[in-house]
Design an enzyme around this catalytic site. Structure first.
Site, short mmCIF file in Angstrom:
data_model
loop_
_atom_site.label_atom_id
_atom_site.label_comp_id
_atom_site.label_asym_id
_atom_site.label_seq_id
_atom_site.Cartn_x
_atom_site.Cartn_y
_atom_site.Cartn_z
N HIS A 203 2.90 15.20 28.20
CA HIS A 203 2.55 14.56 26.87
C HIS A 203 4.02 14.31 26.15
O HIS A 203 3.77 13.51 25.14
CB HIS A 203 1.80 15.66 26.01
CG HIS A 203 2.49 16.93 25.53
ND1 HIS A 203 2.77 17.75 26.05
CD2 HIS A 203 3.45 16.85 24.13
CE1 HIS A 203 3.43 18.72 25.21
NE2 HIS A 203 3.85 18.04 24.26
C1 UD1 Z 1 3.02 17.03 18.94
C2 UD1 Z 1 4.43 17.69 18.62
C3 UD1 Z 1 4.85 18.19 19.97
C4 UD1 Z 1 3.94 19.21 20.42
C5 UD1 Z 1 2.67 18.45 20.81
C6 UD1 Z 1 1.42 19.45 21.24
C7 UD1 Z 1 5.85 16.41 17.01
C8 UD1 Z 1 7.18 15.61 16.78
N1 UD1 Z 1 5.48 16.49 18.29
O1 UD1 Z 1 3.37 15.92 19.80
O2 UD1 Z 1 6.02 19.14 19.54
O3 UD1 Z 1 4.43 19.79 21.69
O4 UD1 Z 1 2.25 18.10 19.35
O5 UD1 Z 1 0.23 18.52 21.60
O6 UD1 Z 1 5.30 17.06 16.11
N2 UD1 Z 1 -3.39 11.54 19.23
C9 UD1 Z 1 -4.85 11.58 19.13
N3 UD1 Z 1 -5.75 12.62 18.75
C10 UD1 Z 1 -4.84 13.84 18.20
C11 UD1 Z 1 -3.76 13.71 17.94
C12 UD1 Z 1 -3.00 12.77 18.70
O7 UD1 Z 1 -5.19 10.60 19.97
O8 UD1 Z 1 -5.43 14.57 17.80
C13 UD1 Z 1 -2.59 10.78 19.95
C14 UD1 Z 1 -2.19 9.55 19.01
O9 UD1 Z 1 -1.98 8.40 19.91
C15 UD1 Z 1 -0.86 9.92 18.67
C16 UD1 Z 1 -0.38 10.68 19.91
O10 UD1 Z 1 -1.16 11.30 20.27
O11 UD1 Z 1 -0.36 8.84 18.18
C17 UD1 Z 1 0.75 11.57 19.43
O12 UD1 Z 1 0.70 12.65 18.59
P1 UD1 Z 1 1.68 13.41 17.63
O13 UD1 Z 1 0.96 14.39 17.04
O14 UD1 Z 1 2.34 12.16 17.12
O15 UD1 Z 1 2.53 14.07 18.74
P2 UD1 Z 1 2.15 14.73 19.90
O16 UD1 Z 1 2.74 13.96 21.09
O17 UD1 Z 1 0.83 15.30 20.03
#
Ligand code: UD1
Length: 350
Positions: A203
């Site tokens: 991820h």
């Molecule tokens: C975040 C943390 C990372 C952690 C990870 C655990 C930051 C910078 N990164 O990364 O350190 O290891 O969480 O999972 O804070 N999305 C969904 N549904 C959700 C959440 C996210 O579809 O409930 C998708 C969206 O497309 C979103 C992408 O995942 O843009 C990334 O989500 P984001 O919370 O920005 O970062 P993570 O990659 O989850």
């Protein structure tokens, strides 16, 4: 004594579970704020239910956005909550954007700030998490470190006087859930045979956001000679869809992210783990499954001892690495014995 915990992303819910329980046992007035960084039920609600975490008192529902927009939205909303709640401590967890936003909001209005999982370093300044953790450590009044190595990093940065070694709270949860799973092990998911598959998760931005890298990572996993149970983070699915990369290929068996007990059971049923997740590297170590990490470095350096964890950023020889047998039993317990949450309560002076 009132403590305000701020969480937002999946690994933070896991860390919150033993801490919330220890606060309840100590009679602390504990309030929980969920920023809404993770919002899919499988990425959020299911953790609160399975790990018996009290429902958040506030959910800011900020959702996904760019780093600046997401962190900024949290900052304003958190300030309002903190001014209203006036806690004796604001407690932040790990290294996500939710961690940094809460740290900034608290110190600007002079609320005491404690950082749980302080002192971890990758020394990789391309990682958003590295900035989040360094900035949070330097803002915080109390640094709750999980390991001796983390304590050393804090001392090198002049933060020794504010630092306390409490152990790793994820170990508290992992060992407890492991015991429950071993008492009544479920069959492996996706029709897989016990001991006959590896667990994989991907991820991190460095693996998902460059299309060429993403294609290479997916192809390497699909080309392994054992079945690969891939727990697909929404970010991985989204990037693969954008790039027209088929996740259902070769050895891959793709499932949605599993709830915590399901994930522990899947690792226990596997022969090994391939991942870029910090938490899962450590869980593999605690559950005694060899781990191969698709990154150039790890914050959890203790897992590298005895080759329980091996870094394979260039994907070379991945098939042999993923199939290697478990090494000899480690002699040390670098992550504590499962009572870190109680140490957190003590360190906060409650
Ligand atoms: C975040 C943390 C990372 C952690 C990870 C655990 C930051 C910078 N990164 O990364 O350190 O290891 O969480 O999972 O804070 N999305 C969904 N549904 C959700 C959440 C996210 O579809 O409930 C998708 C969206 O497309 C979103 C992408 O995942 O843009 C990334 O989500 P984001 O919370 O920005 O970062 P993570 O990659 O989850």
């Amino acid at each position: 004594m009132r403590v305000l915990s701020v969480v937002g992303a999946r690994p933070q819910f896991v860390k919150l579970a033993p801490v919330a329980e220890a606060f309840a046992a100590a009679g602390v007035d504990h309030r929980i704020v969920h920023t809404g960084q993770h919002y899919d039920p499988g990425m959020s609600d299911v953790f609160f239910a399975d790990l018996r975490i009290p429902k958040p008192d506030v959910n800011l529902t900020v959702g996904s956005a760019s780093h600046g927009v997401q962190t900024g939205a949290m900052l304003g909303a958190l300030e309002e909550v903190m001014l209203r709640e006036q806690p004796d401590w604001v407690l932040v967890y790990g290294d996500t954007n939710s961690t940094l936003a809460a740290a900034l909001a608290a110190v600007k209005i002079h609320l005491p700030l404690a950082h749980l999982e302080a002192g971890l370093r990758s020394f990789n300044r391309r990682m958003p998490e590295e900035h989040n953790r360094v900035l949070t450590d330097h803002a915080a009044d109390l640094l709750l470190a999980p390991t001796a190595v983390a304590m050393d990093h804090l001392a090198e940065e002049g933060l020794a006087r504010r630092s306390v070694l409490v152990g790793d709270v994820m170990t508290d949860v992992c060992l407890r859930v492991r015991d429950a799973v071993l008492a009544d092990p479920p069959p492996p998911p996706a029709g897989l045979a016990r001991g006959g598959y590896v667990v994989a998760t991907i991820h991190r931005a460095e693996n998902t956001d460059d299309p060429q890298r993403l294609r290479a990572v997916v192809a390497s996993l699909a080309g392994l000679s054992v079945p690969v149970l891939l727990m697909a983070h929404p970010r991985l699915r989204a990037r693969c869809q954008e790039q027209g990369i088929d996740l259902e290929s070769g050895s891959l068996r793709v499932v949605d992210p599993l709830p915590y007990p399901g994930m522990v059971a899947a690792v226990l049923g596997s022969s090994g783990v391939v991942t870029d997740s910090g938490g899962l590297q450590k869980e593999a170590f605690l559950l005694r499954r060899p781990c191969t990490t698709l990154r150039t470095e790890t914050e959890w350096v203790e897992t590298l001892e005895g080759r329980w964890n091996v870094l394979a950023p260039d994907l070379v020889g991945l098939d042999a690495l993923a199939a290697r047998p478990a090494p000899a039993e480690p002699t040390l317990q670098p992550y504590g014995s499962g009572d870190a949450a109680r140490q957190v309560v003590t360190a906060l002076g409650t």
